[in-house]
Design a protein around this motif. Structure first.
Motif, PDB file in Angstrom:
ATOM      1  N   ASP A  90      36.822  44.733  55.911  1.00 26.01           N
ATOM      2  CA  ASP A  90      37.058  44.313  54.541  1.00 26.01           C
ATOM      3  C   ASP A  90      37.324  45.518  53.660  1.00 26.01           C
ATOM      4  N   SER A  91      38.194  45.328  52.678  1.00 24.31           N
ATOM      5  CA  SER A  91      38.485  46.405  51.749  1.00 24.31           C
ATOM      6  C   SER A  91      37.665  46.205  50.479  1.00 24.31           C
ATOM      7  N   SER A  92      37.728  47.166  49.596  1.00 23.41           N
ATOM      8  CA  SER A  92      37.018  47.075  48.332  1.00 23.41           C
ATOM      9  C   SER A  92      37.653  46.006  47.464  1.00 23.41           C
ATOM     10  N   GLN A  93      36.864  45.464  46.547  1.00 25.99           N
ATOM     11  CA  GLN A  93      37.360  44.427  45.655  1.00 25.99           C
ATOM     12  C   GLN A  93      37.101  44.834  44.224  1.00 25.99           C
ATOM     13  N   LEU A  94      37.979  44.413  43.339  1.00 22.57           N
ATOM     14  CA  LEU A  94      37.849  44.682  41.915  1.00 22.57           C
ATOM     15  C   LEU A  94      37.853  43.352  41.196  1.00 22.57           C
ATOM     16  N   CYS A  95      36.912  43.177  40.289  1.00 23.58           N
ATOM     17  CA  CYS A  95      36.851  41.934  39.521  1.00 23.58           C
ATOM     18  C   CYS A  95      36.621  42.292  38.063  1.00 23.58           C
ATOM     19  N   LEU A  96      37.456  41.783  37.185  1.00 28.24           N
ATOM     20  CA  LEU A  96      37.286  42.010  35.757  1.00 28.24           C
ATOM     21  C   LEU A  96      36.736  40.742  35.139  1.00 28.24           C
ATOM     22  N   GLY A  97      35.954  40.913  34.081  1.00 29.51           N
ATOM     23  CA  GLY A  97      35.411  39.768  33.374  1.00 29.51           C
ATOM     24  C   GLY A  97      36.506  38.979  32.673  1.00 29.51           C
ATOM     25  N   GLU A  98      36.109  37.883  32.078  1.00 30.49           N
ATOM     26  CA  GLU A  98      37.057  37.053  31.335  1.00 30.49           C
ATOM     27  C   GLU A  98      37.615  37.816  30.136  1.00 30.49           C
ATOM     28  N   ALA A  99      38.704  37.313  29.581  1.00 30.90           N
ATOM     29  CA  ALA A  99      39.309  37.954  28.414  1.00 30.90           C
ATOM     30  C   ALA A  99      38.298  37.958  27.269  1.00 30.90           C
ATOM     31  N   MET A 100      38.184  39.090  26.607  1.00 31.84           N
ATOM     32  CA  MET A 100      37.214  39.249  25.542  1.00 31.84           C
ATOM     33  C   MET A 100      37.910  39.337  24.182  1.00 31.84           C
ATOM     34  N   LYS A 101      37.106  39.212  23.129  1.00 32.26           N
ATOM     35  CA  LYS A 101      37.635  39.398  21.782  1.00 32.26           C
ATOM     36  C   LYS A 101      38.049  40.852  21.598  1.00 32.26           C
ATOM     37  N   ASP A 102      37.200  41.755  22.043  1.00 27.85           N
ATOM     38  CA  ASP A 102      37.448  43.190  21.928  1.00 27.85           C
ATOM     39  C   ASP A 102      37.870  43.710  23.299  1.00 27.85           C
ATOM     40  N   PRO A 103      39.046  44.333  23.398  1.00 25.06           N
ATOM     41  CA  PRO A 103      39.512  44.818  24.704  1.00 25.06           C
ATOM     42  C   PRO A 103      38.561  45.813  25.363  1.00 25.06           C
ATOM     43  N   LEU A 104      37.743  46.494  24.566  1.00 27.58           N
ATOM     44  CA  LEU A 104      36.803  47.444  25.161  1.00 27.58           C
ATOM     45  C   LEU A 104      35.562  46.758  25.723  1.00 27.58           C
ATOM     46  N   ASP A 105      35.477  45.433  25.595  1.00 27.56           N
ATOM     47  CA  ASP A 105      34.369  44.685  26.184  1.00 27.56           C
ATOM     48  C   ASP A 105      34.631  44.339  27.649  1.00 27.56           C
ATOM     49  N   VAL A 106      35.698  44.881  28.221  1.00 29.49           N
ATOM     50  CA  VAL A 106      36.019  44.586  29.616  1.00 29.49           C
ATOM     51  C   VAL A 106      34.934  45.157  30.507  1.00 29.49           C
ATOM     52  N   ARG A 107      34.433  44.334  31.387  1.00 29.35           N
ATOM     53  CA  ARG A 107      33.388  44.737  32.328  1.00 29.35           C
ATOM     54  C   ARG A 107      34.020  44.824  33.712  1.00 29.35           C
ATOM     55  N   PHE A 108      33.877  45.982  34.330  1.00 32.07           N
ATOM     56  CA  PHE A 108      34.398  46.192  35.664  1.00 32.07           C
ATOM     57  C   PHE A 108      33.293  45.946  36.669  1.00 32.07           C
ATOM     58  N   GLU A 109      33.591  45.180  37.691  1.00 29.58           N
ATOM     59  CA  GLU A 109      32.671  44.975  38.800  1.00 29.58           C
ATOM     60  C   GLU A 109      33.428  45.326  40.068  1.00 29.58           C
ATOM     61  N   VAL A 110      32.897  46.282  40.790  1.00 33.53           N
ATOM     62  CA  VAL A 110      33.565  46.765  41.994  1.00 33.53           C
ATOM     63  C   VAL A 110      32.631  46.609  43.172  1.00 33.53           C
ATOM     64  N   LYS A 111      33.150  46.042  44.245  1.00 36.77           N
ATOM     65  CA  LYS A 111      32.404  45.973  45.500  1.00 36.77           C
ATOM     66  C   LYS A 111      33.109  46.864  46.493  1.00 36.77           C
ATOM     67  N   ASP A 112      32.344  47.784  47.076  1.00 35.61           N
ATOM     68  CA  ASP A 112      32.967  48.666  48.058  1.00 35.61           C
ATOM     69  C   ASP A 112      33.046  47.953  49.408  1.00 35.61           C
ATOM     70  N   SER A 113      33.598  48.633  50.389  1.00 39.77           N
ATOM     71  CA  SER A 113      33.822  48.023  51.698  1.00 39.77           C
ATOM     72  C   SER A 113      32.518  47.663  52.402  1.00 39.77           C
ATOM     73  N   LYS A 114      31.404  48.220  51.943  1.00 40.27           N
ATOM     74  CA  LYS A 114      30.095  47.908  52.539  1.00 40.27           C
ATOM     75  C   LYS A 114      29.362  46.819  51.765  1.00 40.27           C
ATOM     76  N   GLY A 115      29.995  46.289  50.724  1.00 38.77           N
ATOM     77  CA  GLY A 115      29.408  45.205  49.953  1.00 38.77           C
ATOM     78  C   GLY A 115      28.546  45.657  48.785  1.00 38.77           C
ATOM     79  N   LYS A 116      28.419  46.946  48.564  1.00 36.25           N
ATOM     80  CA  LYS A 116      27.622  47.450  47.447  1.00 36.25           C
ATOM     81  C   LYS A 116      28.396  47.246  46.148  1.00 36.25           C
ATOM     82  N   SER A 117      27.708  46.727  45.119  1.00 36.99           N
ATOM     83  CA  SER A 117      28.355  46.426  43.840  1.00 36.99           C
ATOM     84  C   SER A 117      28.057  47.499  42.806  1.00 36.99           C
ATOM     85  N   TYR A 118      29.067  47.761  41.992  1.00 32.21           N
ATOM     86  CA  TYR A 118      28.953  48.671  40.863  1.00 32.21           C
ATOM     87  C   TYR A 118      29.525  47.951  39.654  1.00 32.21           C
TER      88      TYR A 118
END
Length: 166
Positions: A1-29
């Motif tokens: 499996d490769s790493s995955q990137l997931c962004l939160g829903e569209a926000m009112k403020d563009p700087l409210d974007v939350r990044f969630e990253v899962k690496d190939s070992k399943g660890k989330s950041y």
């Protein structure tokens, strides 16, 4: 499996974007772009020290987002090709399938439309990550300017001279 990137829903403020990253070992950041771009005078040294690492992180995320979008585009091409073949092979000899009709059947397939929607979302994520990476480049320039200004401000000698009477 490769790493995955997931962004939160569209926000009112563009700087409210939350990044969630899962690496190939399943660890989330998880982290928010606004928090990482904030510059505070009292932590200028930390900002300067950490800026290259955050720029690199967002560079990697941008590459991941681009690769994800490209994988989906290849998957769509393969799906369309296989669906086209399936339609042609499944058609009765009495049916008159024109190229236009085959193309229309492929374009309106629900699975194809779901893939197209995934690609649109992937493009949006790719653009958000690229813009975030670019923001760190601008942050670098601002940090350099701000730190030079603060250094000059701290080194300023204050002296009061009396005006000479002529």
């Amino acid at each position: 499996d490769s790493s995955q990137l997931c962004l939160g829903e569209a926000m009112k403020d563009p700087l409210d974007v939350r990044f969630e990253v899962k690496d190939s070992k399943g660890k989330s950041y998880a982290f928010e772009i606004g928090d990482r771009l904030a510059i505070r005078e009292e932590s200028i040294n930390d900002n300067l020290a950490n800026q290259p690492a955050w720029f690199a992180r967002y560079g990697v995320l941008a590459a991941m987002a681009k690769a994800h979008r490209e994988q989906l585009e290849y998957k769509l091409e393969e799906f369309e090709y296989n669906l086209d073949l399936k339609i042609r092979e499944g058609a009765d000899k009495d049916d008159k399938l024109t190229e236009g009709k085959i193309k229309a059947l492929v374009r309106t397939d629900s699975k194809r439309m779901a893939l197209v929607n995934e690609i649109v979302e992937a493009k949006e994520q790719e653009e958000i990550v690229a813009a975030s990476r670019d923001a760190f480049s601008h942050q670098k320039d601002l940090l350099i300017s701000l730190s030079a200004h603060l250094m000059a401000e701290r080194e300023t000698d204050l002296s009061i001279k009396k005006k000479r009477k002529e």
